[in-house]
Enzyme design. Structure first.
Site, mmCIF file in Angstrom:
data_model
loop_
_atom_site.group_PDB
_atom_site.id
_atom_site.type_symbol
_atom_site.label_atom_id
_atom_site.label_comp_id
_atom_site.label_asym_id
_atom_site.label_seq_id
_atom_site.Cartn_x
_atom_site.Cartn_y
_atom_site.Cartn_z
ATOM 1 N N LYS A 117 44.636 30.489 48.490
ATOM 2 C CA LYS A 117 43.551 29.772 47.797
ATOM 3 C C LYS A 117 44.130 28.861 46.713
ATOM 4 O O LYS A 117 43.756 27.695 46.595
ATOM 5 C CB LYS A 117 42.557 30.784 47.191
ATOM 6 N N GLN B 261 38.866 38.639 43.322
ATOM 7 C CA GLN B 261 39.275 39.028 44.666
ATOM 8 C C GLN B 261 38.897 40.475 44.953
ATOM 9 O O GLN B 261 39.180 41.378 44.171
ATOM 10 C CB GLN B 261 40.795 38.802 44.830
ATOM 11 N N ASP C 72 31.983 32.226 45.597
ATOM 12 C CA ASP C 72 32.029 33.155 46.736
ATOM 13 C C ASP C 72 30.635 33.334 47.348
ATOM 14 O O ASP C 72 30.508 33.790 48.478
ATOM 15 C CB ASP C 72 32.507 34.539 46.269
HETATM 16 N N1 GUN Z 1 38.183 39.713 49.881
HETATM 17 C C1 GUN Z 1 38.112 39.419 51.216
HETATM 18 N N2 GUN Z 1 37.448 38.260 51.403
HETATM 19 C C2 GUN Z 1 37.091 37.817 50.176
HETATM 20 C C3 GUN Z 1 36.399 36.660 49.728
HETATM 21 O O1 GUN Z 1 35.933 35.813 50.500
HETATM 22 N N3 GUN Z 1 36.239 36.555 48.381
HETATM 23 C C4 GUN Z 1 36.709 37.473 47.498
HETATM 24 N N4 GUN Z 1 36.491 37.288 46.204
HETATM 25 N N5 GUN Z 1 37.361 38.561 47.891
HETATM 26 C C5 GUN Z 1 37.557 38.719 49.233
#
Ligand code: GUN
Length: 296
Positions: free
Chosen positions: A52, A96, A119
């Site tokens: 990311k 996350q 998100d």
């Molecule tokens: N853990 C697995 N997928 C995601 C996501 O799309 N966003 C976040 N914040 N954590 C994750």
């Protein structure tokens, strides 16, 4: 059979965003900024957050990575989220997941300001998604919609079977596919671990979204000829012959299923890459909303 190339599509989405960001940065005097909070050092989470942050850099989004110990208290984490909420230079916030067991994920999700919730996990944004009004769509389902769109797959009237009912993927995916839009206008079956006769359902499906997190679960005998198959799985499976000690497996047995379907996503290089492109899109969307909406 056509392979839905998530890597190439994500690269093209990110290229368009890069151009848009240059114009936006000129207009508003700064670039968008995404803050990511990562607790501990789980390998998979490190990989996702690393990807990311790299994508942000590639396209001109500023990023702020906040790393904390997995022993951080819930109150300390809430304090960080609140600081990011009130920091005017931060447009998007992501924490996350998964979080350590002693931290209540729901409390953290609720604490993120909905306008910065790129998100799309906050109940306000999920509620807006149900109503079909402007919100941030969770990145994985949004990335899948962008991929279907890129390949001009006409989903109208399709029977879509979504396997997996998570709040992040399966549930929002089923909502998006049932909307009166393109892609959309599907008749959706949301299947899960208690579904009886899953194979009977998947054999009727024109579109299958496998999002249950079980490596190579979907086999050729479960798929109708000509179906579109989207693989959301991304599980690390131990493999001593690999230099990393593991290999990444999807939820679909690609070798078998690809011989029967019309379109299929590979793993890696399918949905994963699109998820990151969708997060970048949400971050740019947040920047625009925060700079142009009067009541924020
Ligand atoms: N853990 C697995 N997928 C995601 C996501 O799309 N966003 C976040 N914040 N954590 C994750």
């Amino acid at each position: 059979m056509t392979i839905l190339d998530g890597k190439a599509t994500a690269a093209s989405v990110k290229q368009s965003l890069k151009v848009e960001i240059e114009t936006l940065a000129e207009r508003f005097g700064r670039a968008p900024k995404l803050a990511a909070v990562l607790l501990g050092n789980d390998g998979a989470s490190e990989t996702y957050v690393g990807a990311k942050v790299r994508s942000c850099k590639e396209i001109g989004i500023e990023s702020l990575l906040i790393r904390e110990s997995e022993n951080i208290s819930e109150d300390e984490l809430l304090l960080i989220v609140n600081q990011l909420n009130t920091d005017d230079t931060v447009d998007g916030i992501l924490v996350q997941l998964p979080l350590p067991k002693h931290i209540n994920e729901e409390r953290i999700t609720l604490a993120i300001a909905p306008i910065k919730d790129v998100d799309g996990f906050h109940p306000e944004n999920l509620g807006r998604l149900v109503l079909g009004v402007e919100s941030y769509t969770p990145a994985t389902p949004l990335g899948i919609m962008m991929l279907l769109s890129q390949y001009k797959i006409n989903t109208e009237g399709m029977h879509a079977v979504v396997i997996g009912r998570s709040a992040i993927v399966g549930t929002p995916m089923s909502l998006l596919l049932s909307r009166n839009s393109a892609p959309g206008n599907c008749t959706v079956t949301l299947a899960h671990s208690r579904t009886k006769n899953l194979k009977e359902l998947t054999l009727q499906a024109d579109l299958i979204i496998a999002a249950l997190g079980k490596p190579e679960f979907l086999t050729a005998d479960m798929v109708k000829n000509g179906a579109v198959v989207i693989d959301v799985g991304i599980t690390r499976v131990e493999d001593s012959s690999s230099s990393k000690g593991y290999v990444i497996k999807g939820d679909v047995n690609f070798t078998e299923v690809s011989t029967k379907c019309s379109y299929i996503t590979p793993v890696p290089g399918g949905v994963g890459a699109m998820t990151i492109a969708a997060l970048m899109k949400n971050t740019v969307h947040a920047f625009i909303r925060r700079n142009t909406t009067a009541d924020i």
